[in-house]
Enzyme design. Structure first.
Site, mmCIF file in Angstrom:
data_model
loop_
_atom_site.group_PDB
_atom_site.id
_atom_site.type_symbol
_atom_site.label_atom_id
_atom_site.label_comp_id
_atom_site.label_asym_id
_atom_site.label_seq_id
_atom_site.Cartn_x
_atom_site.Cartn_y
_atom_site.Cartn_z
ATOM 1 N N ASN A 1 41.507 36.658 44.503
ATOM 2 C CA ASN A 1 40.546 36.307 43.464
ATOM 3 C C ASN A 1 39.278 37.159 43.595
ATOM 4 O O ASN A 1 39.081 37.842 44.594
ATOM 5 C CB ASN A 1 40.186 34.823 43.603
ATOM 6 C CG ASN A 1 39.929 34.191 42.247
ATOM 7 O OD1 ASN A 1 39.553 34.876 41.290
ATOM 8 N ND2 ASN A 1 40.122 32.892 42.163
ATOM 9 N N PHE A 2 38.438 37.074 42.581
ATOM 10 C CA PHE A 2 37.115 37.707 42.567
ATOM 11 C C PHE A 2 37.157 39.225 42.761
ATOM 12 O O PHE A 2 36.269 39.801 43.386
ATOM 13 C CB PHE A 2 36.186 37.056 43.605
ATOM 14 C CG PHE A 2 36.052 35.568 43.408
ATOM 15 C CD1 PHE A 2 35.497 35.064 42.252
ATOM 16 C CD2 PHE A 2 36.529 34.678 44.354
ATOM 17 C CE1 PHE A 2 35.398 33.688 42.038
ATOM 18 C CE2 PHE A 2 36.440 33.303 44.159
ATOM 19 C CZ PHE A 2 35.865 32.811 42.997
ATOM 20 N N LEU A 3 38.200 39.843 42.230
ATOM 21 C CA LEU A 3 38.234 41.308 42.209
ATOM 22 C C LEU A 3 37.118 41.778 41.286
ATOM 23 O O LEU A 3 37.067 41.400 40.116
ATOM 24 C CB LEU A 3 39.589 41.784 41.676
ATOM 25 C CG LEU A 3 39.670 43.225 41.183
ATOM 26 C CD1 LEU A 3 39.411 44.211 42.325
ATOM 27 C CD2 LEU A 3 41.036 43.484 40.553
ATOM 28 N N THR B 1 45.869 36.123 39.157
ATOM 29 C CA THR B 1 45.883 35.982 37.699
ATOM 30 C C THR B 1 45.023 37.088 37.097
ATOM 31 O O THR B 1 44.112 37.603 37.750
ATOM 32 C CB THR B 1 45.276 34.631 37.258
ATOM 33 O OG1 THR B 1 44.001 34.471 37.865
ATOM 34 C CG2 THR B 1 46.163 33.464 37.630
ATOM 35 N N LEU C 1 40.976 29.432 40.229
ATOM 36 C CA LEU C 1 39.553 29.414 39.874
ATOM 37 C C LEU C 1 39.169 30.682 39.123
ATOM 38 O O LEU C 1 39.756 31.719 39.303
ATOM 39 C CB LEU C 1 38.731 29.292 41.151
ATOM 40 C CG LEU C 1 39.047 28.049 41.976
ATOM 41 C CD1 LEU C 1 38.269 28.082 43.276
ATOM 42 C CD2 LEU C 1 38.719 26.787 41.202
HETATM 43 C C1 LIG Z 1 39.079 44.584 36.875
HETATM 44 C C2 LIG Z 1 38.328 45.790 37.413
HETATM 45 C C3 LIG Z 1 38.165 45.658 38.911
HETATM 46 C C4 LIG Z 1 39.184 47.033 37.081
HETATM 47 O O1 LIG Z 1 38.470 48.201 37.445
HETATM 48 P P1 LIG Z 1 38.634 49.604 36.703
HETATM 49 O O2 LIG Z 1 37.567 50.481 37.231
HETATM 50 O O3 LIG Z 1 38.744 49.388 35.256
HETATM 51 O O4 LIG Z 1 40.084 50.125 37.134
HETATM 52 P P2 LIG Z 1 40.423 51.242 38.219
HETATM 53 O O5 LIG Z 1 40.247 52.603 37.649
HETATM 54 O O6 LIG Z 1 39.702 50.981 39.475
HETATM 55 O O7 LIG Z 1 41.998 50.952 38.464
HETATM 56 C C5 LIG Z 1 42.933 50.992 37.433
HETATM 57 C C6 LIG Z 1 44.184 50.303 37.889
HETATM 58 O O8 LIG Z 1 43.896 48.918 38.200
HETATM 59 C C7 LIG Z 1 44.734 48.066 37.423
HETATM 60 N N1 LIG Z 1 43.983 46.849 37.100
HETATM 61 C C8 LIG Z 1 42.991 46.708 36.205
HETATM 62 N N2 LIG Z 1 42.569 45.424 36.188
HETATM 63 C C9 LIG Z 1 43.318 44.776 37.094
HETATM 64 C C10 LIG Z 1 43.355 43.444 37.513
HETATM 65 N N3 LIG Z 1 42.533 42.517 36.995
HETATM 66 N N4 LIG Z 1 44.226 43.086 38.476
HETATM 67 C C11 LIG Z 1 45.047 44.007 38.993
HETATM 68 N N5 LIG Z 1 45.083 45.290 38.621
HETATM 69 C C12 LIG Z 1 44.216 45.668 37.675
HETATM 70 C C13 LIG Z 1 45.045 48.890 36.196
HETATM 71 O O9 LIG Z 1 46.217 48.411 35.544
HETATM 72 C C14 LIG Z 1 45.225 50.261 36.788
HETATM 73 O O10 LIG Z 1 46.469 50.378 37.432
HETATM 74 P P3 LIG Z 1 47.744 51.111 36.684
HETATM 75 O O11 LIG Z 1 47.461 52.580 36.667
HETATM 76 O O12 LIG Z 1 48.940 50.744 37.515
HETATM 77 O O13 LIG Z 1 47.790 50.544 35.303
HETATM 78 C C15 LIG Z 1 36.927 45.966 36.745
HETATM 79 O O14 LIG Z 1 37.096 46.161 35.375
HETATM 80 C C16 LIG Z 1 36.015 44.764 36.934
HETATM 81 O O15 LIG Z 1 35.370 44.615 37.973
HETATM 82 N N6 LIG Z 1 35.946 43.907 35.890
HETATM 83 C C17 LIG Z 1 35.108 42.713 35.895
HETATM 84 C C18 LIG Z 1 35.710 41.616 36.733
HETATM 85 C C19 LIG Z 1 37.141 41.305 36.395
HETATM 86 O O16 LIG Z 1 37.524 41.245 35.249
HETATM 87 N N7 LIG Z 1 37.967 41.118 37.442
HETATM 88 C C20 LIG Z 1 39.378 40.894 37.281
HETATM 89 C C21 LIG Z 1 39.744 39.581 37.749
HETATM 90 S S1 LIG Z 1 41.440 39.332 37.354
#
Ligand SMILES: CC(C)(COP(=O)(O)OP(=O)(O)OC[C@H]1O[C@@H](n2cnc3c(N)ncnc32)[C@H](O)[C@@H]1OP(=O)(O)O)[C@@H](O)C(=O)NCCC(=O)NCCS
Length: 449
Positions: A170-172, A206, A449
């Site tokens: 969680n909390f990525l 999720t 969550l």
């Molecule tokens: C979600 C987040 C970490 C993605 O970061 P980003 O800079 O857009 O993506 P990156 O360039 O680092 O990485 C891209 C890869 O991550 C994957 N990815 C993107 N969002 C993801 C998620 N929520 N969970 C898992 N993988 C994810 C993409 O599919 C891509 O992989 P692929 O080439 O196999 O398709 C970022 O948008 C963020 O911090 N968002 C706000 C918080 C959030 O929504 N968190 C997600 C909770 S589920």
């Protein structure tokens, strides 16, 4: 008050974020997704392809051993370094909620923000058995600013009949300035490495975005509690043929709760409620199996985050229900600073326990009646706690009451994923047209969550 369409859009966006998705979630609705081969990272991971026909459910790769997992993380660019965030240290905990509060929301001028609190993280990141090194961060080498975070907490899942030792991820979150730089795959690999070192090979997570491949898909539903405020801050519009007075009347809840014997959960109830929940959960195909300590932690440890109630009748607990609070801060609004948001959490009822078939029409009707009253009552409790909207998903038996209790379908979907585990699709409570399916309901019994 006049409606500002931009503001309305932002709040809608923000509510979409409730599904912990990113902005693209709105474009990547269920029918649309990339081809499996285009997922450059995910296609290299032990996850099912979209077109996999699952015959035997179970681990995808089961030949690994902790001693063969590298002792060191993958290297980062030289400006960054890995860290373990020690959330028992108030400063480091603050780093996490600053990162999340400022970066979970996508709008550039940050007009609205999640208002995660210390207490929320203490509750969600420190269940029994939690490990410090599963709170993984990336800091800038020079200023030591936290710019990315991902967490794992231990969880035993039951997937249909099988118990699966697992973690919940969680909390990525990645700082807005570091987006689209492929840091996500590195974070996921690092948390996986740390979890694998503990001989755990499965995870539940999720996302609003579609990745290979959802085990289940649920939809958000929102029940306005304070319609005028939601209207004034732009969350909800006025339907063309309705007046404000009509809308307020539509969503006005009774003054008092209706269920006799509804009272807050207490320590002394724990054993009985634990058994009630366990029995209730047995109907679902994807659940978290709690130890009593985990159960206690989730439902009783934090009085300002989670609210738990029981219904006691003739010295017997017949029902239990809980919800948690995660508000938004509303910035730059002259009238409102915060939007109170309640989320339905775990609940259980013995209403249909006399029927061995969950779909028995008489049993279903009894449960539907009981849940309608119970959930209406917790909406009243949430309103009395100054919450403005109450959210639920199409999981559990929720489709039995969502429409009746005027929960509107949200734009956000939440996909449930299992890492390194093959599973046949699990019902998410939705019909083909994405409306709430009150007949089949959902077989997802876990609440993330
Ligand atoms: C979600 C987040 C970490 C993605 O970061 P980003 O800079 O857009 O993506 P990156 O360039 O680092 O990485 C891209 C890869 O991550 C994957 N990815 C993107 N969002 C993801 C998620 N929520 N969970 C898992 N993988 C994810 C993409 O599919 C891509 O992989 P692929 O080439 O196999 O398709 C970022 O948008 C963020 O911090 N968002 C706000 C918080 C959030 O929504 N968190 C997600 C909770 S589920």
């Amino acid at each position: 008050m006049a409606q500002d369409p931009d503001q309305a859009k932002k709040l809608q966006e923000l509510l979409k974020m409730l599904s912990l998705s990113q902005n693209d979630a709105s474009k990547l609705t269920q029918p649309q997704r990339k081809q499996f081969e285009e997922y450059k990272f995910w296609k290299t991971q032990p996850v099912p392809r979209f077109d996999d026909e699952v015959e035997d459910e179970g681990p995808i790769n089961s030949s690994q051993r902790p001693e063969n997992i590298p002792n060191e993380p993958l290297p980062l660019l030289s400006e960054f370094e890995w860290c373990t965030v020690d959330i028992t240290d108030p400063h480091q905990l603050e780093d996490v909620f600053v990162l999340l509060n400022e970066n979970y929301v996508e709008d550039q001028d940050a007009t609205f923000r999640f208002n995660y609190s210390r207490e929320f993280f203490n509750w969600s990141l420190k269940p029994p058995g939690w490990r410090k090194d599963w709170h993984v961060g990336v800091r800038t080498r020079q200023s030591k600013r936290l710019v990315a975070f991902i967490s794992a907490v231990p969880a035993t899942l039951r997937v249909r009949t099988k118990l699966v030792k697992s973690v919940e991820i969680n909390f990525l979150c990645i700082h807005k300035k570091l987006r689209s730089k492929r840091l996500t795959p590195i974070l996921i690999k690092e948390v996986t490495r740390r979890v694998n070192k503990q001989d755990i090979w499965q995870a539940l997570y999720t996302a609003g975005v579609v990745l290979p491949s959802p085990a289940a898909t649920c939809r958000y539903a929102h029940r306005p509690l304070n319609w005028s405020k939601l209207y004034e801050v732009g969350f909800t519009g006025l339907p063309a043929n309705a007046s404000k007075t009509q809308m307020i009347a539509k969503y006005t809840l009774p003054k008092e709760i209706d269920t006799p014997g509804l009272r807050p959960l207490e320590e002394k109830d724990l054993d009985e409620v634990y058994d009630l929940l366990e029995k209730y959960q047995s109907r679902f195909d994807l659940v978290q199996v709690f130890t009593k300590e985990e159960f206690r932690h989730l439902l009783l440890s934090s009085t300002s985050v989670v609210y738990s109630y029981v219904v006691e009748s003739n010295n017997k607990i017949t029902d239990f229900v809980s919800f948690y609070s995660l508000p938004f801060t509303v910035l730059n609004n002259p009238h409102y600073k915060e939007l109170g948001i309640g989320y339905l959490f775990y609940y259980a009822s013995d209403a249909d326990f006399d029927y061995s078939d969950r779909y028995d029409s008489e049993g279903s009707l009894k449960l539907k009646k009981r849940l309608n009253r119970l959930i209406s009552d917790v909406c009243i409790k949430a309103r009395d706690l100054k919450m403005d909207v109450f959210n639920a998903m199409s999981c559990q038996d929720n489709s039995l009451f969502l429409d009746d209790l005027k929960f509107g379908p949200g734009d956000g979907f939440l996909n449930f994923y299992l890492f390194n585990y093959r599973v046949r699709p699990i019902l998410g409570g939705l019909r083909k047209d994405n409306s709430f399916d009150a007949e089949k309901r959902s077989n997802v019994g876990v609440v993330m969550l």
